[in-house]
Design a protein around this motif. Structure first.
Motif, PDB file in Angstrom:
ATOM      1  N   LEU A   1      -0.864  15.903 -10.582  1.00 23.34           N
ATOM      2  CA  LEU A   1       0.555  14.897 -10.898  1.00 23.34           C
ATOM      3  C   LEU A   1       1.786  14.970 -12.066  1.00 23.34           C
ATOM      4  N   ASP A   2       2.960  15.537 -11.713  1.00 25.62           N
ATOM      5  CA  ASP A   2       3.243  15.364 -13.091  1.00 25.62           C
ATOM      6  C   ASP A   2       4.259  13.791 -13.150  1.00 25.62           C
ATOM      7  N   PRO A   3       3.541  13.297 -14.289  1.00 24.40           N
ATOM      8  CA  PRO A   3       4.513  11.759 -13.907  1.00 24.40           C
ATOM      9  C   PRO A   3       6.252  11.416 -13.914  1.00 24.40           C
ATOM     10  N   ASP A   4       6.852  13.327 -14.753  1.00 28.74           N
ATOM     11  CA  ASP A   4       8.201  12.656 -14.224  1.00 28.74           C
ATOM     12  C   ASP A   4       8.329  12.730 -12.902  1.00 28.74           C
ATOM     13  N   SER A   5       7.757  13.194 -12.838  1.00 29.96           N
ATOM     14  CA  SER A   5       7.852  13.822 -10.166  1.00 29.96           C
ATOM     15  C   SER A   5       7.658  12.843  -9.578  1.00 29.96           C
ATOM     16  N   VAL A   6       6.182  11.839  -9.974  1.00 28.20           N
ATOM     17  CA  VAL A   6       5.401  11.309  -8.974  1.00 28.20           C
ATOM     18  C   VAL A   6       6.055  11.109  -7.636  1.00 28.20           C
ATOM     19  N   GLU A   7       6.851  10.519  -6.947  1.00 26.30           N
ATOM     20  CA  GLU A   7       7.995  10.067  -6.412  1.00 26.30           C
ATOM     21  C   GLU A   7       7.578  11.872  -5.640  1.00 26.30           C
ATOM     22  N   GLU A   8       8.661  12.603  -6.158  1.00 25.82           N
ATOM     23  CA  GLU A   8       9.106  13.938  -5.428  1.00 25.82           C
ATOM     24  C   GLU A   8       7.394  14.135  -4.959  1.00 25.82           C
ATOM     25  N   GLU A   9       6.626  14.628  -5.648  1.00 32.86           N
ATOM     26  CA  GLU A   9       5.407  15.599  -5.386  1.00 32.86           C
ATOM     27  C   GLU A   9       4.204  14.397  -4.101  1.00 32.86           C
ATOM     28  N   LEU A  10       4.421  13.123  -4.254  1.00 26.83           N
ATOM     29  CA  LEU A  10       3.718  12.661  -3.265  1.00 26.83           C
ATOM     30  C   LEU A  10       4.366  12.909  -1.958  1.00 26.83           C
TER      31      LEU A  10
ATOM     32  N   ARG B   1       0.948  -0.839   0.257  1.00 23.43           N
ATOM     33  CA  ARG B   1      -0.106   0.226  -0.075  1.00 23.43           C
ATOM     34  C   ARG B   1       0.967   1.184   0.300  1.00 23.43           C
ATOM     35  N   GLU B   2       0.629   2.554  -0.479  1.00 24.03           N
ATOM     36  CA  GLU B   2       0.855   3.511  -0.900  1.00 24.03           C
ATOM     37  C   GLU B   2       0.036   4.762  -0.047  1.00 24.03           C
ATOM     38  N   PRO B   3       0.085   4.903   1.425  1.00 28.02           N
ATOM     39  CA  PRO B   3      -0.730   5.982   2.327  1.00 28.02           C
ATOM     40  C   PRO B   3      -0.473   7.534   1.652  1.00 28.02           C
ATOM     41  N   ARG B   4       0.210   7.301   0.914  1.00 23.76           N
ATOM     42  CA  ARG B   4       1.041   8.374   0.254  1.00 23.76           C
ATOM     43  C   ARG B   4      -0.473   8.790  -0.535  1.00 23.76           C
ATOM     44  N   ILE B   5      -0.794   8.204  -1.578  1.00 26.65           N
ATOM     45  CA  ILE B   5      -1.566   8.504  -2.291  1.00 26.65           C
ATOM     46  C   ILE B   5      -3.083   9.989  -1.789  1.00 26.65           C
ATOM     47  N   HIS B   6      -3.436   9.423  -0.742  1.00 27.22           N
ATOM     48  CA  HIS B   6      -4.565   9.814   0.730  1.00 27.22           C
ATOM     49  C   HIS B   6      -4.034  11.339   0.128  1.00 27.22           C
ATOM     50  N   PHE B   7      -2.988  12.599   0.053  1.00 31.36           N
ATOM     51  CA  PHE B   7      -3.007  13.219   0.727  1.00 31.36           C
ATOM     52  C   PHE B   7      -2.359  14.164  -0.871  1.00 31.36           C
ATOM     53  N   VAL B   8      -3.199  13.010  -2.083  1.00 27.30           N
ATOM     54  CA  VAL B   8      -2.876  13.668  -3.636  1.00 27.30           C
ATOM     55  C   VAL B   8      -4.846  13.765  -4.033  1.00 27.30           C
ATOM     56  N   ILE B   9      -5.376  13.272  -3.544  1.00 25.11           N
ATOM     57  CA  ILE B   9      -6.301  12.568  -4.202  1.00 25.11           C
ATOM     58  C   ILE B   9      -7.173  13.666  -2.961  1.00 25.11           C
ATOM     59  N   SER B  10      -7.723  14.666  -3.709  1.00 23.67           N
ATOM     60  CA  SER B  10      -9.357  15.222  -2.739  1.00 23.67           C
ATOM     61  C   SER B  10     -11.230  15.023  -3.841  1.00 23.67           C
ATOM     62  N   ALA B  11     -11.704  15.541  -3.142  1.00 25.58           N
ATOM     63  CA  ALA B  11     -12.726  15.536  -2.744  1.00 25.58           C
ATOM     64  C   ALA B  11     -13.539  17.389  -2.302  1.00 25.58           C
ATOM     65  N   GLY B  12     -12.569  18.283  -2.608  1.00 24.42           N
ATOM     66  CA  GLY B  12     -12.530  19.261  -2.923  1.00 24.42           C
ATOM     67  C   GLY B  12     -13.449  19.738  -2.000  1.00 24.42           C
ATOM     68  N   THR B  13     -13.396  19.586  -0.523  1.00 28.25           N
ATOM     69  CA  THR B  13     -13.912  19.572   1.025  1.00 28.25           C
ATOM     70  C   THR B  13     -13.183  20.471   1.511  1.00 28.25           C
ATOM     71  N   GLU B  14     -13.235  21.590   2.329  1.00 28.49           N
ATOM     72  CA  GLU B  14     -11.907  22.393   3.561  1.00 28.49           C
ATOM     73  C   GLU B  14     -10.909  21.595   3.768  1.00 28.49           C
ATOM     74  N   SER B  15     -11.378  20.487   4.412  1.00 30.82           N
ATOM     75  CA  SER B  15     -10.549  19.533   4.670  1.00 30.82           C
ATOM     76  C   SER B  15      -9.982  18.550   4.182  1.00 30.82           C
ATOM     77  N   ASP B  16      -9.663  18.645   2.802  1.00 29.95           N
ATOM     78  CA  ASP B  16      -9.493  17.427   2.272  1.00 29.95           C
ATOM     79  C   ASP B  16      -7.992  18.171   1.933  1.00 29.95           C
ATOM     80  N   PRO B  17      -7.157  17.176   1.233  1.00 26.97           N
ATOM     81  CA  PRO B  17      -5.577  18.002   1.237  1.00 26.97           C
ATOM     82  C   PRO B  17      -6.249  18.800  -0.455  1.00 26.97           C
TER      83      PRO B  17
END
Length: 215
Positions: A62-71, A41-57
């Motif tokens: 994401l840039d495919p060339d720098s996914v690790e860095e951006e996660l 599992r990659e827990p960090r995906i939860h911090f690049v997924i957003s439902a658009g609410t105030e409490s969401d990230p």
């Protein structure tokens, strides 16, 4: 593909959505299962997924060339903004994401705290690690989830992403910008306008507060 198929079926490795804890998102015969992420599992995906609410990230592209860095950057930014550590009262406040998607994060409390700590800095990092290493009994509180929809979060994330890409191009000596845009974009003053032509329309009015950054 539904958004739930992408999030829970593919990105989370066909884990159960919080609203459907009794069943997996995709059936075993669903051809979309071929696209699932592996057992790790990659827990960090939860911090690049957003439902658009105030409490969401913030919403991110994401840039495919720098996914690790951006996660990594997204996780650090969000946790530094939301995690609160009270050393005197011996409790840690975490985003509600850690409650809803608990199975995606380390299960042992100590391991969870250390996972969170590696994405923190400064005083909040020192307090959390100090409590863990001295084997104190730490309580967890989850922040109240705000369902508001501040549009500025999307704009702020996009601006940061564009700035990082430009910085990388400049540091690498890239001439991509000058190749992709005409030189007139970079002149310091506008060319004189032909007085026989009608004046160009002005900029559209902006909604007050739309582009202010979210605290």
């Amino acid at each position: 593909y539904t958004l739930d198929d992408i999030e829970h079926g593919i990105l989370r490795g066909n884990r159960k959505p919080p609203s459907l804890r009794f069943m997996q998102q995709l059936s075993a015969s669903d051809p979309k299962c071929a696209l699932m992420m592996g057992a790790k599992r990659e827990p960090r995906i939860h911090f690049v997924i957003s439902a658009g609410t105030e409490s969401d990230p913030p919403v991110r592209i994401l840039d495919p060339d720098s996914v690790e860095e951006e996660l990594q950057e997204a996780t650090e930014e969000f946790l530094m903004h939301t995690v609160k550590v009270d050393a005197e009262r011996k409790y840690v406040s975490l985003p509600r994401i850690f409650s809803w998607y608990a199975e995606d994060f380390p299960q042992a409390k100590r391991d969870l705290f250390m996972w969170v700590a590696q994405h923190l800095k400064g005083d909040v990092y020192n307090k959390l690690v100090g409590m863990v290493e001295t084997k104190q009994s730490i309580s967890i509180a989850y922040e109240n989830f705000a369902w508001g929809n501040p549009e500025a979060r999307f704009e702020a994330a996009v601006v940061r992403r564009k700035r990082r890409r430009l910085e990388r191009e400049l540091s690498n000596g890239s001439n991509a910008l000058t190749k992709n845009f005409p030189s007139s974009v970079y002149v310091s003053s506008p060319a004189p306008r032909d007085p026989t032509l009608p004046a160009p329309p002005g900029p559209p009015p902006q909604t007050p507060g739309l582009y202010t950054s979210h605290p």
